[in-house]
Scaffold this active site. Structure first.
Site: not given
Ligand code: SER
Length: 318
Positions: A10, A13, A36-37, A52, A140
Protein backbone atom coordinates in the site's frame (compact mmCIF):
# COMPACT_ATOMS: atom_id res chain seq x y z
CA UNK A 1 23.41 -8.37 13.13
CA UNK A 2 21.18 -9.01 10.16
CA UNK A 3 20.07 -5.88 8.37
CA UNK A 4 16.33 -5.46 7.91
CA UNK A 5 14.72 -5.49 4.50
CA UNK A 6 11.28 -3.98 4.55
CA UNK A 7 8.20 -4.43 2.39
CA UNK A 8 5.54 -1.71 2.39
CA UNK A 9 2.19 -2.91 1.06
CA UNK A 10 0.00 0.00 0.00
CA UNK A 11 2.98 2.27 -0.67
CA UNK A 12 0.96 4.61 -2.90
CA UNK A 13 -1.46 5.50 -0.13
CA UNK A 14 -1.73 8.45 2.24
CA UNK A 15 0.41 6.86 4.96
CA UNK A 16 2.30 4.35 2.81
CA UNK A 17 3.88 6.98 0.56
CA UNK A 18 5.22 9.02 3.48
CA UNK A 19 6.26 5.96 5.46
CA UNK A 20 8.16 4.53 2.48
CA UNK A 21 10.14 7.76 2.12
CA UNK A 22 11.02 7.81 5.82
CA UNK A 23 11.98 4.15 5.88
CA UNK A 24 14.22 4.72 2.85
CA UNK A 25 15.90 7.64 4.61
CA UNK A 26 16.52 5.43 7.60
CA UNK A 27 17.37 2.02 6.11
CA UNK A 28 18.58 3.03 2.65
CA UNK A 29 16.57 3.09 -0.57
CA UNK A 30 17.47 -0.43 -1.67
CA UNK A 31 16.33 -2.02 1.60
CA UNK A 32 12.76 -0.74 1.37
CA UNK A 33 10.57 -2.46 -1.22
CA UNK A 34 7.48 -0.44 -2.10
CA UNK A 35 4.44 -2.31 -3.38
CA UNK A 36 0.92 -1.47 -4.44
CA UNK A 37 -1.73 -2.62 -6.85
CA UNK A 38 -0.26 -0.34 -9.50
CA UNK A 39 2.91 1.65 -10.01
CA UNK A 40 2.61 4.95 -8.19
CA UNK A 41 4.49 7.50 -6.15
CA UNK A 42 7.30 5.51 -4.50
CA UNK A 43 9.30 4.79 -7.66
CA UNK A 44 12.63 6.20 -6.48
CA UNK A 45 13.57 2.69 -5.33
CA UNK A 46 12.55 -0.96 -5.64
CA UNK A 47 8.86 -1.35 -6.48
CA UNK A 48 6.72 -4.45 -6.95
CA UNK A 49 3.20 -4.52 -8.33
CA UNK A 50 1.22 -6.53 -5.80
CA UNK A 51 -2.46 -7.34 -5.43
CA UNK A 52 -2.74 -8.36 -1.81
CA UNK A 53 -5.36 -10.97 -2.72
CA UNK A 54 -2.53 -12.89 -4.40
CA UNK A 55 -0.77 -14.69 -1.55
CA UNK A 56 1.62 -16.56 -3.86
CA UNK A 57 2.92 -13.35 -5.37
CA UNK A 58 3.37 -11.84 -1.89
CA UNK A 59 5.32 -14.91 -0.86
CA UNK A 60 7.49 -14.73 -3.99
CA UNK A 61 8.25 -11.03 -3.39
CA UNK A 62 9.25 -11.60 0.24
CA UNK A 63 11.52 -14.48 -0.81
CA UNK A 64 13.06 -12.63 -3.73
CA UNK A 65 14.05 -9.65 -1.57
CA UNK A 66 14.70 -11.47 1.72
CA UNK A 67 12.07 -9.36 3.48
CA UNK A 68 12.30 -9.28 7.31
CA UNK A 69 9.58 -6.71 8.09
CA UNK A 70 6.23 -5.96 6.47
CA UNK A 71 4.03 -2.88 6.82
CA UNK A 72 0.63 -3.92 5.49
CA UNK A 73 -1.23 -0.68 4.79
CA UNK A 74 -3.56 -1.68 1.95
CA UNK A 75 -7.22 -1.21 2.88
CA UNK A 76 -10.52 0.34 1.83
CA UNK A 77 -11.45 3.00 4.41
CA UNK A 78 -14.68 3.86 6.19
CA UNK A 79 -16.58 6.07 3.76
CA UNK A 80 -15.66 4.26 0.54
CA UNK A 81 -16.22 0.87 2.17
CA UNK A 82 -19.92 1.66 2.61
CA UNK A 83 -20.43 1.74 -1.15
CA UNK A 84 -18.59 -1.57 -1.73
CA UNK A 85 -19.12 -3.54 1.50
CA UNK A 86 -18.20 -7.00 0.23
CA UNK A 87 -15.14 -5.79 -1.65
CA UNK A 88 -14.00 -3.90 1.46
CA UNK A 89 -14.49 -6.94 3.67
CA UNK A 90 -12.62 -9.20 1.27
CA UNK A 91 -9.71 -6.86 0.71
CA UNK A 92 -9.36 -5.81 4.34
CA UNK A 93 -9.82 -9.24 5.91
CA UNK A 94 -8.63 -11.78 3.36
CA UNK A 95 -5.78 -9.47 2.39
CA UNK A 96 -4.63 -9.46 6.01
CA UNK A 97 -5.03 -13.23 6.27
CA UNK A 98 -2.78 -13.64 3.23
CA UNK A 99 -0.14 -11.49 4.92
CA UNK A 100 -0.50 -13.32 8.23
CA UNK A 101 -0.01 -16.66 6.48
CA UNK A 102 3.14 -15.39 4.79
CA UNK A 103 4.67 -14.02 8.00
CA UNK A 104 3.70 -17.17 9.90
CA UNK A 105 5.94 -19.14 7.57
CA UNK A 106 8.59 -16.47 6.96
CA UNK A 107 8.76 -15.06 10.53
CA UNK A 108 8.75 -11.43 9.39
CA UNK A 109 7.74 -8.76 11.89
CA UNK A 110 4.39 -7.28 10.78
CA UNK A 111 2.72 -3.90 11.21
CA UNK A 112 -1.05 -3.81 10.74
CA UNK A 113 -3.00 -0.56 11.05
CA UNK A 114 -6.32 -0.66 12.83
CA UNK A 115 -8.58 2.34 13.37
CA UNK A 116 -10.92 4.29 15.63
CA UNK A 117 -13.67 2.86 13.38
CA UNK A 118 -13.54 -0.33 15.48
CA UNK A 119 -15.61 1.54 18.08
CA UNK A 120 -19.33 2.29 17.88
CA UNK A 121 -22.26 3.99 19.58
CA UNK A 122 -22.06 1.78 22.68
CA UNK A 123 -18.40 2.69 23.29
CA UNK A 124 -17.62 5.44 25.84
CA UNK A 125 -16.97 8.47 23.59
CA UNK A 126 -14.64 10.48 25.79
CA UNK A 127 -11.24 9.10 26.63
CA UNK A 128 -12.20 5.79 25.01
CA UNK A 129 -10.43 2.97 26.89
CA UNK A 130 -7.99 0.54 25.32
CA UNK A 131 -10.31 -2.38 26.12
CA UNK A 132 -13.98 -1.57 25.68
CA UNK A 133 -17.14 -2.32 23.71
CA UNK A 134 -16.48 -2.69 19.98
CA UNK A 135 -19.65 -2.67 17.87
CA UNK A 136 -18.56 -0.89 14.69
CA UNK A 137 -21.01 0.89 12.40
CA UNK A 138 -19.08 0.49 9.12
CA UNK A 139 -17.78 -2.44 7.09
CA UNK A 140 -14.33 -0.91 7.51
CA UNK A 141 -14.73 -1.05 11.30
CA UNK A 142 -16.08 -4.61 11.19
CA UNK A 143 -13.13 -5.73 9.07
CA UNK A 144 -10.63 -4.07 11.39
CA UNK A 145 -12.17 -5.60 14.57
CA UNK A 146 -11.85 -8.96 12.86
CA UNK A 147 -8.32 -8.03 11.75
CA UNK A 148 -7.25 -7.13 15.29
CA UNK A 149 -8.56 -10.47 16.53
CA UNK A 150 -6.80 -12.34 13.74
CA UNK A 151 -3.54 -10.57 14.65
CA UNK A 152 -3.86 -11.53 18.29
CA UNK A 153 -4.76 -15.08 17.28
CA UNK A 154 -1.70 -15.47 15.05
CA UNK A 155 0.45 -14.03 17.81
CA UNK A 156 -0.88 -16.34 20.50
CA UNK A 157 -1.16 -19.45 18.38
CA UNK A 158 1.88 -19.16 16.10
CA UNK A 159 4.08 -16.59 17.81
CA UNK A 160 3.73 -14.10 14.93
CA UNK A 161 5.30 -10.78 15.91
CA UNK A 162 2.49 -8.52 14.76
CA UNK A 163 2.11 -4.97 16.05
CA UNK A 164 -0.74 -2.56 15.51
CA UNK A 165 -2.02 0.96 16.13
CA UNK A 166 -5.62 2.17 15.99
CA UNK A 167 -4.98 5.18 13.78
CA UNK A 168 -7.33 8.11 14.22
CA UNK A 169 -7.68 10.62 11.34
CA UNK A 170 -4.22 11.22 9.87
CA UNK A 171 -3.33 14.73 8.68
CA UNK A 172 -0.34 15.46 6.47
CA UNK A 173 0.73 17.79 3.67
CA UNK A 174 2.73 15.34 1.52
CA UNK A 175 -0.11 13.01 0.50
CA UNK A 176 -3.89 12.93 0.11
CA UNK A 177 -6.25 10.66 2.02
CA UNK A 178 -8.92 8.73 0.15
CA UNK A 179 -12.30 7.36 1.13
CA UNK A 180 -12.18 8.21 4.84
CA UNK A 181 -14.50 10.05 7.20
CA UNK A 182 -11.70 12.19 8.62
CA UNK A 183 -10.48 13.37 5.17
CA UNK A 184 -12.01 16.83 5.67
CA UNK A 185 -9.16 17.69 8.05
CA UNK A 186 -6.67 17.40 5.16
CA UNK A 187 -8.89 18.81 2.39
CA UNK A 188 -9.60 21.97 4.38
CA UNK A 189 -5.89 22.93 4.44
CA UNK A 190 -5.63 22.66 0.65
CA UNK A 191 -8.52 25.10 0.28
CA UNK A 192 -7.14 27.47 2.94
CA UNK A 193 -3.68 27.45 1.36
CA UNK A 194 -5.21 28.46 -1.98
CA UNK A 195 -7.41 31.14 -0.34
CA UNK A 196 -10.57 29.30 -1.35
CA UNK A 197 -13.66 28.85 0.86
CA UNK A 198 -14.27 25.27 2.04
CA UNK A 199 -17.47 23.24 2.40
CA UNK A 200 -17.12 20.69 5.20
CA UNK A 201 -18.95 17.36 5.02
CA UNK A 202 -19.05 17.02 8.82
CA UNK A 203 -21.01 19.26 11.21
CA UNK A 204 -19.03 21.99 13.05
CA UNK A 205 -19.18 20.35 16.50
CA UNK A 206 -18.07 16.83 15.44
CA UNK A 207 -15.09 16.09 17.67
CA UNK A 208 -12.79 13.32 16.45
CA UNK A 209 -9.33 12.07 17.41
CA UNK A 210 -6.62 12.97 14.89
CA UNK A 211 -2.87 12.60 14.53
CA UNK A 212 -0.37 14.67 12.59
CA UNK A 213 1.48 12.59 9.98
CA UNK A 214 4.90 13.12 11.62
CA UNK A 215 3.52 11.79 14.90
CA UNK A 216 1.75 8.90 13.15
CA UNK A 217 4.91 7.78 11.36
CA UNK A 218 7.01 8.16 14.49
CA UNK A 219 4.47 6.16 16.54
CA UNK A 220 4.54 3.42 13.93
CA UNK A 221 8.34 3.23 13.80
CA UNK A 222 8.66 3.37 17.60
CA UNK A 223 6.16 0.55 18.04
CA UNK A 224 7.98 -1.54 15.42
CA UNK A 225 11.31 -0.93 17.16
CA UNK A 226 10.07 -1.69 20.70
CA UNK A 227 11.34 -4.86 22.43
CA UNK A 228 8.69 -7.57 21.97
CA UNK A 229 8.52 -8.37 25.68
CA UNK A 230 7.34 -4.82 26.44
CA UNK A 231 4.24 -5.15 24.29
CA UNK A 232 1.16 -6.23 26.24
CA UNK A 233 -1.32 -5.53 23.42
CA UNK A 234 -1.38 -7.73 20.31
CA UNK A 235 -4.78 -6.61 19.08
CA UNK A 236 -4.09 -2.90 18.52
CA UNK A 237 -2.97 0.10 20.59
CA UNK A 238 -5.01 3.27 21.11
CA UNK A 239 -2.74 6.16 20.14
CA UNK A 240 -3.88 9.73 20.77
CA UNK A 241 -2.49 13.00 19.49
CA UNK A 242 -5.07 15.67 18.81
CA UNK A 243 -8.79 15.90 19.28
CA UNK A 244 -10.75 18.75 17.69
CA UNK A 245 -13.94 19.75 15.89
CA UNK A 246 -14.18 21.26 12.39
CA UNK A 247 -15.13 24.60 14.06
CA UNK A 248 -11.98 24.53 16.19
CA UNK A 249 -9.85 23.66 13.17
CA UNK A 250 -11.33 26.57 11.22
CA UNK A 251 -10.48 28.91 14.12
CA UNK A 252 -6.92 27.61 14.21
CA UNK A 253 -6.58 28.24 10.45
CA UNK A 254 -8.14 31.70 10.81
CA UNK A 255 -5.41 32.68 13.27
CA UNK A 256 -3.11 32.52 10.21
CA UNK A 257 -5.65 33.38 7.54
CA UNK A 258 -8.37 35.63 8.99
CA UNK A 259 -10.33 35.73 5.70
CA UNK A 260 -10.71 31.95 5.45
CA UNK A 261 -14.36 30.82 5.54
CA UNK A 262 -16.09 27.45 5.80
CA UNK A 263 -19.67 26.38 5.30
CA UNK A 264 -21.13 23.06 6.44
CA UNK A 265 -23.01 20.45 4.43
CA UNK A 266 -22.94 17.24 6.48
CA UNK A 267 -23.49 14.07 4.42
CA UNK A 268 -23.56 10.32 5.20
CA UNK A 269 -20.11 10.60 6.77
CA UNK A 270 -21.60 12.61 9.65
CA UNK A 271 -23.39 9.50 10.87
CA UNK A 272 -20.18 7.49 10.74
CA UNK A 273 -18.28 10.18 12.65
CA UNK A 274 -21.04 10.36 15.30
CA UNK A 275 -20.41 6.70 16.14
CA UNK A 276 -16.68 7.20 16.74
CA UNK A 277 -14.77 8.35 19.84
CA UNK A 278 -14.11 12.05 20.50
CA UNK A 279 -10.87 11.29 22.33
CA UNK A 280 -8.78 8.23 23.21
CA UNK A 281 -7.12 6.88 26.34
CA UNK A 282 -3.67 5.86 25.09
CA UNK A 283 -2.07 5.18 28.46
CA UNK A 284 -1.20 1.60 27.48
CA UNK A 285 0.85 2.79 24.49
CA UNK A 286 2.57 5.39 26.68
CA UNK A 287 3.36 2.78 29.31
CA UNK A 288 4.42 -0.10 27.03
CA UNK A 289 6.55 1.70 24.43
CA UNK A 290 6.80 5.29 25.59
CA UNK A 291 4.35 6.91 23.16
CA UNK A 292 4.20 10.70 23.37
CA UNK A 293 2.75 12.99 20.66
CA UNK A 294 4.68 16.12 19.65
CA UNK A 295 2.06 18.15 17.72
CA UNK A 296 -0.86 20.13 19.12
CA UNK A 297 -3.50 21.84 16.99
CA UNK A 298 -1.61 25.11 16.56
CA UNK A 299 1.73 23.54 15.74
CA UNK A 300 0.12 21.23 13.21
CA UNK A 301 -1.87 24.06 11.61
CA UNK A 302 1.22 26.24 11.22
CA UNK A 303 3.21 23.38 9.70
CA UNK A 304 0.45 22.35 7.26
CA UNK A 305 -0.14 25.91 6.05
CA UNK A 306 3.55 26.62 5.68
CA UNK A 307 4.13 23.56 3.49
CA UNK A 308 0.99 23.87 1.40
CA UNK A 309 1.25 27.61 0.85
CA UNK A 310 4.81 27.13 -0.36
CA UNK A 311 3.67 24.38 -2.71
CA UNK A 312 0.72 26.32 -4.16
CA UNK A 313 2.69 29.54 -4.55
CA UNK A 314 5.36 27.62 -6.50
CA UNK A 315 2.61 26.17 -8.71
CA UNK A 316 1.18 29.65 -9.28
CA UNK A 317 4.61 31.05 -10.08
CA UNK A 318 5.27 28.11 -12.40
N1 SER B 1 -9.18 7.99 8.65
C1 SER B 1 -9.99 6.79 8.77
C2 SER B 1 -11.29 6.96 8.11
O1 SER B 1 -11.80 8.03 8.10
C3 SER B 1 -10.16 6.43 10.21
O2 SER B 1 -9.38 5.33 10.50
O3 SER B 1 -11.83 6.02 7.60
Amino acid sequence: MQQDTILVIGANGQIGSVLTRQLRDHYGVERVIASDIQVGAATDGPFEVLDIMNQERLEAITRKHGVTQIYHLAAILSARGESVPKVAWELNTNGLLNVLEVVRAGKQRLFFPSTIAVFGHQTPRENTPQDTVMQPTTVYGISKVAGESWCQYYHQKYGVDVRSIRYPGIIGHASMPGGGTTDYAVDIFHYAAQNKPYTCFLAPETRLPMLYMDDAIRATLELMAAPAEQLSVRTSYNVAGLSFTPAELVQAIQRHKPDFTTSYAPDFRQEIAASWPASLDDSQARQDWGWEPAYDLDRMTADMLQHLEARYSVQLAG
